[in-house]
Design an enzyme around this catalytic site. Structure first.
Site, short mmCIF file in Angstrom:
data_model
loop_
_atom_site.label_atom_id
_atom_site.label_comp_id
_atom_site.label_asym_id
_atom_site.label_seq_id
_atom_site.Cartn_x
_atom_site.Cartn_y
_atom_site.Cartn_z
CB ALA A 1 -0.93 -0.03 1.20
CB CYS A 2 0.37 4.35 -1.58
SG CYS A 2 0.27 3.24 -3.01
CB THR A 3 2.66 6.87 2.68
OG1 THR A 3 2.80 5.59 3.29
CG2 THR A 3 2.47 7.93 3.75
CD GLU B 1 -2.54 6.34 0.89
OE1 GLU B 1 -2.16 5.56 1.80
OE2 GLU B 1 -1.74 6.90 0.10
#
Length: 491
Positions: A29-31, A120
């Site tokens: 996953a992302c930030t 996101e």
């Protein structure tokens, strides 16, 4: 062979149930970092995100020319079908090297100077998804930039276009999406199969967002700062999800927070402790605000630094800490690319937008500036696969991370970090010089501007790439020098 993109496609299919969605989103996953124009040190708006998915899967950087998208679009990922307008703006994008299972263009700036970053990943409560399930062949991350960014001329228009698609086609995933220009930023959350909420980022505030639905209290009558899906108020009221269907907390109703304490909120803490240390928050706190005021104006360099964090200087530091496996950090080994989409207010409109791109892991890579006015990207930014090579930009920066980590504390401090700062300082000076020269071109021969910007960004990219190739050679030599030997030195 392990293929990153297959996991992405799998994530779409699994997303139909809340439990499996949690599995797919937390695996990779992302930030995101957002900075309003009055929160920055120079009046810029900045939207930024680490795209985290695979450790050996190249991203390319391209310019999509105007009017080249098909009008009858069908995703190769989950087969969502859309009729697209015939008129399309030019835009920058970072697609997969192999697009057979979807483009995943992720982020870019179009020729109207509107930026978009998506997505996101987040999760919604199972009980809510039972009321409005996700749609297997609805809009998903692989298509989201492609079918929206080339067709919008403002952030609000971006929210409206994506929102209409979600309502008509359904959403395959729960996602956060960002739109910006030099005046404003809008953050949008797709919260169920057909519903969404978007809020305007306060100009004097910032946000650090990490794989959880974070929009809190909203007033749906405040149309200048809040947009919602058609029927959302009725959905909330009919299903008795809140006492007031016009004013409620999106997070309280929709967010599945089971993994927040270990996986998501620590990243928000890591960013906020750097930007608003006066709050004195703890990593174990659970009451983080989506938007905060910084203690000091936020620079571009500070945003870049936030995206490199791994709980630096704490016992939770994932590179050196005694409790390195306790929480999920912002910078991880499976970052494929990181972007900072900046709009500057102190230069002409033609020079305002810059797509800063760092390929590979942010902790050891560097952000290279690409003006939004360019019409092409360097060949080595359009190269690279899932196998290492010596020419592509992606693998050059990826190898730097691999080599640095072999002796992290020494190599990062003595080799990689000084080189990164040297390149960053050089690029900052060159952007300032380019701004000055480009202003004169705009005044005298404006038709020559795209060619000039192409030439300058090619120089930026080549300079950084060559510096990192030399660094890789040095790191490789130092690695061999540290190879342990067991023979008798007296022989």
């Amino acid at each position: 062979m392990f293929k990153t993109k297959s996991l992405k496609k799998l994530g779409i299919t699994l997303a139909i149930t809340a439990a499996s969605l949690a599995i797919s989103s937390t695996a990779n996953a992302c930030t995101t970092v957002l900075v309003g124009k009055d929160a920055s040190n120079d009046g810029s708006t900045m939207i930024a995100r680490n795209e985290d998915m695979g450790t050996a899967w190249a991203k390319h950087f391209v310019i999509r020319q105007a009017n080249t998208n098909p009008t009858n679009y069908v995703s190769k990922g989950n087969k969502v079908a859309l009729t697209l307008p015939s008129k399309q703006l030019k835009y920058s994008a970072t697609p997969e090297w192999d697009t057979s299972e979807g483009l995943y263009e992720e982020a870019g700036i179009n020729s109207a100077n509107v930026a978009m970053s998506g997505t996101e990943s987040a999760t919604t409560k199972e009980k809510v998804l039972k009321l409005d399930p996700l749609v297997e062949n609805g809009i998903a991350e692989d298509s989201i930039v492609t079918v929206v960014l080339p067709y919008i001329t403002s952030p609000k228009e971006g929210v409206a276009r994506l929102g209409k698609i979600v309502e008509e086609k359904g959403a395959a995933e729960v996602n956060g999406v960002i739109f910006s220009n030099k005046e404003e930023i809008w953050y949008m959350e797709i919260v169920s199969g057909h519903h969404w909420v978007a809020v305007r980022v306060p100009d004097n505030q910032y946000a650090v967002i990490a794989n959880t639905l974070t929009i809190g209290d909203i007033d749906t009558t405040d149309q200048g700062n809040v947009q919602v899906s058609t029927g959302l108020k009725n959905f909330v009221e009919t299903n008795k999800l809140a006492k007031n269907s016009e004013k409620f907390s999106v997070r309280d109703i929709f967010a599945d927070t089971k993994e927040d304490a270990q996986y998501n909120l620590p990243r928000m803490w890591d960013g906020q402790r750097m930007l608003t240390p006066s709050k004195k928050k703890k990593i174990t706190d659970t009451d983080f605000n989506l938007f905060e005021k910084p203690d000091e104006p936020i620079s571009f360099a500070k945003v870049a630094y936030i995206l490199t964090l791994h709980f630096n200087g704490t016992k939770y530091d994932t590179m050196t800490g005694s409790k390195a496996d306790k929480y999920r950090p912002i910078s991880v080994p499976n970052t494929m690319e990181s972007h900072i989409l900046q709009f500057r207010s102190d230069v002409p409109e033609e020079l305002s937008g810059i797509h800063w791109l760092a390929l590979g892991v942010t902790d050891t890579s560097n952000y290279v500036p690409f003006y939004s006015g360019i019409t092409k990207t360097p060949a080595y930014y359009q190269a690279g696969t899932d196998l290492p090579d010596v020419n592509s930009a992606y693998w050059t920066y990826r190898v730097t991370n691999i080599l640095t980590k072999t002796n992290y504390q020494e190599f990062k401090t003595k080799e990689t970090l000084p080189l990164r700062q040297e390149v960053r300082d050089y690029l900052a000076k060159q952007v300032a010089k380019t701004d000055t020269e480009a202003k004169q071109i705009i005044k005298d021969t404006p038709d020559n501007l795209p060619t000039y910007l192409n030439e300058q960004t090619e120089k930026f990219a080549k300079y950084s790439l060559e510096k990192y190739k030399e660094l890789n050679k040095q790191l490789l030599v130092k690695m061999t020098e540290l190879t342990p030997t067991k023979h008798n030195d007296n022989l």
